[in-house]
Design a protein around this motif. Structure first.
Motif, short mmCIF file in Angstrom:
data_model
loop_
_atom_site.label_atom_id
_atom_site.label_comp_id
_atom_site.label_asym_id
_atom_site.label_seq_id
_atom_site.Cartn_x
_atom_site.Cartn_y
_atom_site.Cartn_z
N ALA A 144 1.55 3.81 -7.11
CA ALA A 144 1.75 4.71 -8.25
C ALA A 144 2.80 5.77 -7.90
N TRP A 145 2.74 6.29 -6.69
CA TRP A 145 3.68 7.32 -6.26
C TRP A 145 5.10 6.76 -6.16
N MET A 146 5.22 5.56 -5.58
CA MET A 146 6.54 4.94 -5.42
C MET A 146 7.22 4.69 -6.78
N PHE A 147 6.40 4.44 -7.79
CA PHE A 147 6.94 4.15 -9.12
C PHE A 147 6.85 5.35 -10.06
N ASN A 148 6.66 6.54 -9.48
CA ASN A 148 6.64 7.79 -10.26
C ASN A 148 5.62 7.77 -11.39
N HIS A 149 4.45 7.20 -11.12
CA HIS A 149 3.40 7.16 -12.14
C HIS A 149 2.94 8.58 -12.46
N LYS A 150 2.62 8.82 -13.72
CA LYS A 150 2.23 10.16 -14.18
C LYS A 150 0.95 10.68 -13.53
N SER A 151 0.18 9.81 -12.89
CA SER A 151 -1.07 10.23 -12.24
C SER A 151 -0.81 11.07 -10.99
N GLN A 152 0.40 10.99 -10.44
CA GLN A 152 0.70 11.66 -9.17
C GLN A 152 1.30 13.06 -9.41
N PRO A 153 0.82 14.05 -8.64
CA PRO A 153 1.28 15.43 -8.84
C PRO A 153 2.78 15.63 -8.62
N LYS A 154 3.36 14.92 -7.64
CA LYS A 154 4.79 15.02 -7.37
C LYS A 154 5.39 13.63 -7.22
#
Length: 177
Positions: free
Chosen positions: A104-114
């Motif tokens: 999720a973070w690698m794909f800039n998912h909205k669930s991640q804070p940054k």
């Protein structure tokens, strides 16, 4: 100029070895952040002119053992924050929870804070602040942050060791002529 990167001492809290919900994962993160550490000897003969550290307790303890002089604590050196991809009662093994979060973070998912882009910008801004005097500095931080910081140091012309997952309490020295 030398830059030392050191990952905090090993945390006593340890990792959960069972399947957990996203709520249990975040509770574990809070416990991990507040946990004491297992101290070890730090093998480094360099006299650091400055020391910068994450302001989390595990990094502070490590910095106090690694540095004799003033320590400058920076929130910007904290571990990369994350959030569960799903907020549910479904239990998953820890490695799957972390795998989904990293994807999720690698794909800039909205669930991640940054986003990844924001983290890399933060690392570069922090390095700009730390490296402006061309002094030998020790940076005490966290594993994930160190992996990205290493890449950014290399882009800035430093040479130093490779690591996939930095060892706790070990100094990795990077040099620039």
């Amino acid at each position: 100029m030398k830059v030392g990167l050191i990952r905090h001492f090993r945390v006593k809290r340890g990792y959960p070895n069972k399947i957990i919900t996203s709520e249990e994962l975040m509770k574990w993160v809070d416990e991990y952040d507040a946990s004491d550490v297992w101290e070890n000897e730090i093998n480094c003969q360099i006299k650091w002119q400055k020391c910068y550290s994450s302001d989390l307790p595990r990094a502070k303890t490590t910095a106090q053992k690694a540095c004799n002089g003033e320590i400058i604590y920076l929130k910007e050196l904290r571990e990369i924050t994350f959030s569960p991809l799903f907020h549910s009662k479904v239990k998953l093994p820890l490695f799957l929870n972390i795998f989904f979060i990293r994807i999720a973070w690698m794909f800039n998912h909205k669930s991640q804070p940054k986003s990844k882009r924001e983290v890399i910008k933060q690392i570069n801004d922090t390095l700009d602040k730390i490296l402006h005097d061309d002094e030998d500095v020790l940076i005490v931080g966290h594993g994930g942050m160190m992996m990205f910081m290493r890449k950014e140091l290399m882009k800035r012309g430093f040479t130093g060791p490779r690591f996939n997952r930095p060892e706790n309490g070990q100094v990795y020295v990077f040099e620039k002529e």
